[in-house]
Scaffold this motif. Structure first.
Motif, short mmCIF file in Angstrom:
data_model
loop_
_atom_site.label_atom_id
_atom_site.label_comp_id
_atom_site.label_asym_id
_atom_site.label_seq_id
_atom_site.Cartn_x
_atom_site.Cartn_y
_atom_site.Cartn_z
N ASN A 265 -2.30 11.83 -52.43
CA ASN A 265 -3.12 11.08 -51.49
C ASN A 265 -3.52 11.96 -50.32
O ASN A 265 -2.67 12.51 -49.61
N SER A 266 -4.82 12.11 -50.09
CA SER A 266 -5.28 12.98 -48.99
C SER A 266 -4.90 12.43 -47.62
O SER A 266 -4.75 13.19 -46.66
N GLN A 267 -4.74 11.11 -47.50
CA GLN A 267 -4.32 10.53 -46.22
C GLN A 267 -2.88 10.93 -45.89
O GLN A 267 -2.56 11.19 -44.73
N GLN A 268 -2.03 10.98 -46.91
CA GLN A 268 -0.65 11.43 -46.70
C GLN A 268 -0.64 12.88 -46.23
O GLN A 268 0.08 13.24 -45.30
N MET A 269 -1.45 13.72 -46.88
CA MET A 269 -1.51 15.13 -46.52
C MET A 269 -2.05 15.30 -45.10
O MET A 269 -1.52 16.09 -44.32
N ALA A 270 -3.07 14.55 -44.75
CA ALA A 270 -3.64 14.64 -43.40
C ALA A 270 -2.60 14.27 -42.35
O ALA A 270 -2.49 14.94 -41.31
N LYS A 271 -1.82 13.23 -42.61
CA LYS A 271 -0.77 12.81 -41.67
C LYS A 271 0.31 13.89 -41.58
O LYS A 271 0.79 14.22 -40.48
N PHE A 272 0.70 14.46 -42.71
CA PHE A 272 1.70 15.51 -42.76
C PHE A 272 1.27 16.70 -41.89
O PHE A 272 2.01 17.17 -41.03
N ILE A 273 0.04 17.16 -42.09
CA ILE A 273 -0.49 18.29 -41.32
C ILE A 273 -0.56 17.95 -39.83
O ILE A 273 -0.16 18.75 -38.97
N GLN A 274 -1.02 16.76 -39.52
CA GLN A 274 -1.14 16.33 -38.13
C GLN A 274 0.23 16.34 -37.43
O GLN A 274 0.35 16.81 -36.30
N GLU A 275 1.24 15.83 -38.12
CA GLU A 275 2.58 15.77 -37.52
C GLU A 275 3.21 17.15 -37.38
O GLU A 275 3.94 17.41 -36.42
N ILE A 276 2.93 18.05 -38.32
CA ILE A 276 3.44 19.42 -38.19
C ILE A 276 2.80 20.09 -36.98
O ILE A 276 3.46 20.81 -36.24
N ARG A 277 1.50 19.87 -36.79
CA ARG A 277 0.82 20.46 -35.62
C ARG A 277 1.48 20.01 -34.31
O ARG A 277 1.55 20.76 -33.35
N LYS A 278 1.95 18.77 -34.27
CA LYS A 278 2.61 18.24 -33.07
C LYS A 278 3.99 18.88 -32.87
O LYS A 278 4.51 18.88 -31.76
N GLY A 279 4.59 19.37 -33.96
CA GLY A 279 5.95 19.89 -33.92
C GLY A 279 6.90 18.81 -34.42
O GLY A 279 7.04 17.78 -33.77
N PRO A 280 7.53 19.04 -35.56
CA PRO A 280 8.36 17.99 -36.17
C PRO A 280 9.73 17.79 -35.53
O PRO A 280 10.44 16.87 -35.90
N THR A 281 10.10 18.64 -34.57
CA THR A 281 11.38 18.47 -33.87
C THR A 281 11.13 18.58 -32.36
O THR A 281 10.14 19.18 -31.94
N PRO A 282 12.02 18.02 -31.56
CA PRO A 282 11.80 18.01 -30.11
C PRO A 282 11.68 19.40 -29.48
O PRO A 282 10.96 19.58 -28.50
N PHE A 283 12.37 20.41 -30.04
CA PHE A 283 12.36 21.74 -29.43
C PHE A 283 11.34 22.69 -30.04
O PHE A 283 11.18 23.80 -29.57
N SER A 284 10.68 22.25 -31.10
CA SER A 284 9.66 23.12 -31.72
C SER A 284 8.34 22.98 -30.98
O SER A 284 8.05 21.95 -30.37
N LYS A 285 7.56 24.06 -31.03
CA LYS A 285 6.22 24.04 -30.43
C LYS A 285 5.33 24.90 -31.32
O LYS A 285 5.52 26.11 -31.40
N VAL A 286 4.38 24.26 -31.98
CA VAL A 286 3.46 24.97 -32.85
C VAL A 286 2.26 25.41 -32.01
O VAL A 286 1.52 24.58 -31.49
N SER A 287 2.10 26.71 -31.88
CA SER A 287 0.96 27.23 -31.12
C SER A 287 -0.26 27.41 -32.03
O SER A 287 -1.39 27.36 -31.55
#
Length: 92
Positions: A51-73
């Motif tokens: 499902n492309s919607q699942q993939m889009a959500k996955f990518i979006q959440e990774i961009r935000k950083g999946p853990t409190p201390f991570s920061k995706v630049s």
């Protein structure tokens, strides 16, 4: 089936990033693949979803950083072709 290869840069090692990506894949559901640390300090991800919607959500959440201390630049996302995975795993 949508398949992507991602390379995450930023504060992504030593902060539980791989475990966060793994948990995110399970939470969203329908995401299979692999996540690993690279020697250059980045994290690689192979992910596939029906499902492309699942993939889009996955990518979006990774961009935000999946853990409190991570920061995706920067998150490099490219369509990819790889063998099908039946689960999501953390590898090295």
């Amino acid at each position: 089936m949508q398949k992507v290869k991602m390379i995450a840069q930023g504060r992504v090692q030593g902060v539980g990033f791989r475990w966060g990506v793994y948990a995110l894949a399970l939470e969203i559901g329908g995401i299979t693949g692999r996540v690993w640390n690279n020697d250059d300090g980045t994290v690689g991800i192979l992910a596939q979803a029906e499902n492309s919607q699942q993939m889009a959500k996955f990518i979006q959440e990774i961009r935000k950083g999946p853990t409190p201390f991570s920061k995706v630049s920067y998150l490099d996302v490219n369509l990819a072709n790889f063998e099908n995975f039946s689960n999501f795993k953390i590898t090295n």
